[in-house]
Scaffold this motif. Sequence first.
Motif, PDB file in Angstrom:
ATOM      1  N   LEU A 231      19.521   5.955  40.674  1.00 59.69           N
ATOM      2  CA  LEU A 231      19.603   5.247  39.433  1.00 59.69           C
ATOM      3  C   LEU A 231      19.141   6.061  38.287  1.00 59.69           C
ATOM      4  O   LEU A 231      19.803   6.113  37.176  1.00 59.69           O
ATOM      5  N   GLU A 232      17.935   6.248  38.167  1.00 58.89           N
ATOM      6  CA  GLU A 232      17.182   6.858  36.939  1.00 58.89           C
ATOM      7  C   GLU A 232      17.461   8.525  36.888  1.00 58.89           C
ATOM      8  O   GLU A 232      17.772   8.956  35.709  1.00 58.89           O
ATOM      9  N   ARG A 233      17.828   8.923  38.114  1.00 60.07           N
ATOM     10  CA  ARG A 233      17.955  10.418  38.198  1.00 60.07           C
ATOM     11  C   ARG A 233      19.078  10.692  39.265  1.00 60.07           C
ATOM     12  O   ARG A 233      19.299  11.018  40.283  1.00 60.07           O
ATOM     13  N   PRO A 234      20.429  10.438  38.607  1.00 58.13           N
ATOM     14  CA  PRO A 234      21.682  10.576  39.316  1.00 58.13           C
ATOM     15  C   PRO A 234      21.834  11.709  40.387  1.00 58.13           C
ATOM     16  O   PRO A 234      22.478  12.097  41.379  1.00 58.13           O
ATOM     17  N   MET A 235      21.669  13.078  39.516  1.00 58.71           N
ATOM     18  CA  MET A 235      21.919  14.126  39.999  1.00 58.71           C
ATOM     19  C   MET A 235      21.040  14.915  41.150  1.00 58.71           C
ATOM     20  O   MET A 235      21.032  15.767  41.736  1.00 58.71           O
TER      21      MET A 235
ATOM     22  N   ALA B 170      15.028  -0.127  38.725  1.00 58.71           N
ATOM     23  CA  ALA B 170      15.557   0.509  40.046  1.00 58.71           C
ATOM     24  C   ALA B 170      14.770  -0.150  41.086  1.00 58.71           C
ATOM     25  O   ALA B 170      15.308  -0.284  42.159  1.00 58.71           O
ATOM     26  N   THR B 171      13.362  -0.575  40.771  1.00 58.51           N
ATOM     27  CA  THR B 171      12.556  -1.107  42.022  1.00 58.51           C
ATOM     28  C   THR B 171      13.083  -2.681  42.393  1.00 58.51           C
ATOM     29  O   THR B 171      13.380  -3.059  43.498  1.00 58.51           O
ATOM     30  N   VAL B 172      13.644  -3.349  41.183  1.00 61.38           N
ATOM     31  CA  VAL B 172      14.092  -4.552  41.344  1.00 61.38           C
ATOM     32  C   VAL B 172      15.604  -4.564  42.073  1.00 61.38           C
ATOM     33  O   VAL B 172      15.674  -5.175  43.136  1.00 61.38           O
ATOM     34  N   VAL B 173      16.297  -3.396  41.904  1.00 63.56           N
ATOM     35  CA  VAL B 173      17.673  -3.212  42.547  1.00 63.56           C
ATOM     36  C   VAL B 173      17.201  -3.219  44.147  1.00 63.56           C
ATOM     37  O   VAL B 173      17.812  -3.207  44.961  1.00 63.56           O
ATOM     38  N   ASP B 174      16.268  -2.311  44.507  1.00 62.51           N
ATOM     39  CA  ASP B 174      15.904  -1.879  45.730  1.00 62.51           C
ATOM     40  C   ASP B 174      15.402  -3.344  46.472  1.00 62.51           C
ATOM     41  O   ASP B 174      15.941  -3.588  47.573  1.00 62.51           O
ATOM     42  N   VAL B 175      14.468  -4.196  45.710  1.00 61.05           N
ATOM     43  CA  VAL B 175      14.228  -5.201  46.360  1.00 61.05           C
ATOM     44  C   VAL B 175      15.438  -6.241  46.577  1.00 61.05           C
ATOM     45  O   VAL B 175      15.484  -6.854  47.589  1.00 61.05           O
ATOM     46  N   LEU B 176      16.274  -6.282  45.557  1.00 64.33           N
ATOM     47  CA  LEU B 176      17.437  -7.204  45.859  1.00 64.33           C
ATOM     48  C   LEU B 176      18.492  -6.579  46.653  1.00 64.33           C
ATOM     49  O   LEU B 176      19.007  -7.315  47.850  1.00 64.33           O
TER      50      LEU B 176
END
Length: 191
Positions: free
Chosen positions: A181-185, A110-116
């Motif tokens: 992404l980790e906790r969608p709700m 999720a952190t990689v997604v944020d950085v990308l």
Amino acid sequence: MSTQSIDDMPHVMGDDGEFHAQDEAVDLSGTIAEAWVALGFFWVLGGVVFYQFFTRYVLNNSAAWTEEIARYLLIAVVFTGATIGVARNNHIQVDFFYRYMPARMGRVMATVVDVLRIGFFAMASVLTLMMMQKLGNNSRMTMVDLPMNWVYGICLAGFIAMTFRSALVARRHWQRGYSVLERPMTEITDN
């Protein structure tokens, strides 16, 4: 099965047998600046399209410039409006695999997604600026004698705003220790 009794539910039928409902108060205090800009572009676009309709079908003498300007205003609405989705973090995303990943791996991904995401919008900003510099004032609109860099400038402003909002979203994820992404709700209740 619900444990609510009928007395606990909101009453919409009055004693007079008529339907009574009240809307919740509208709260616009959380609306970001980019949303107001997008709304402004949208209303100008609506005015141009109405003018186009009026001149074409009522006056039978279509204003030629309206087609092109409407196209550019739609681009402005999209690039400023996309910032709203970035700020609310509700663009399309796939969280299926995060359900089956170990928690630590999910956090790293999720952190990689944020950085990308930040990198993508920053690079799009740089590339748009480079394109604007190459074009200079030589490239003009077809029907209206204005520089195309005005349109690309709005795209650039949108990309810069999306970069900034992505950084804020990444900071929020870092501070609370998880992302949508980790906790969608949880994101549904946070916004």
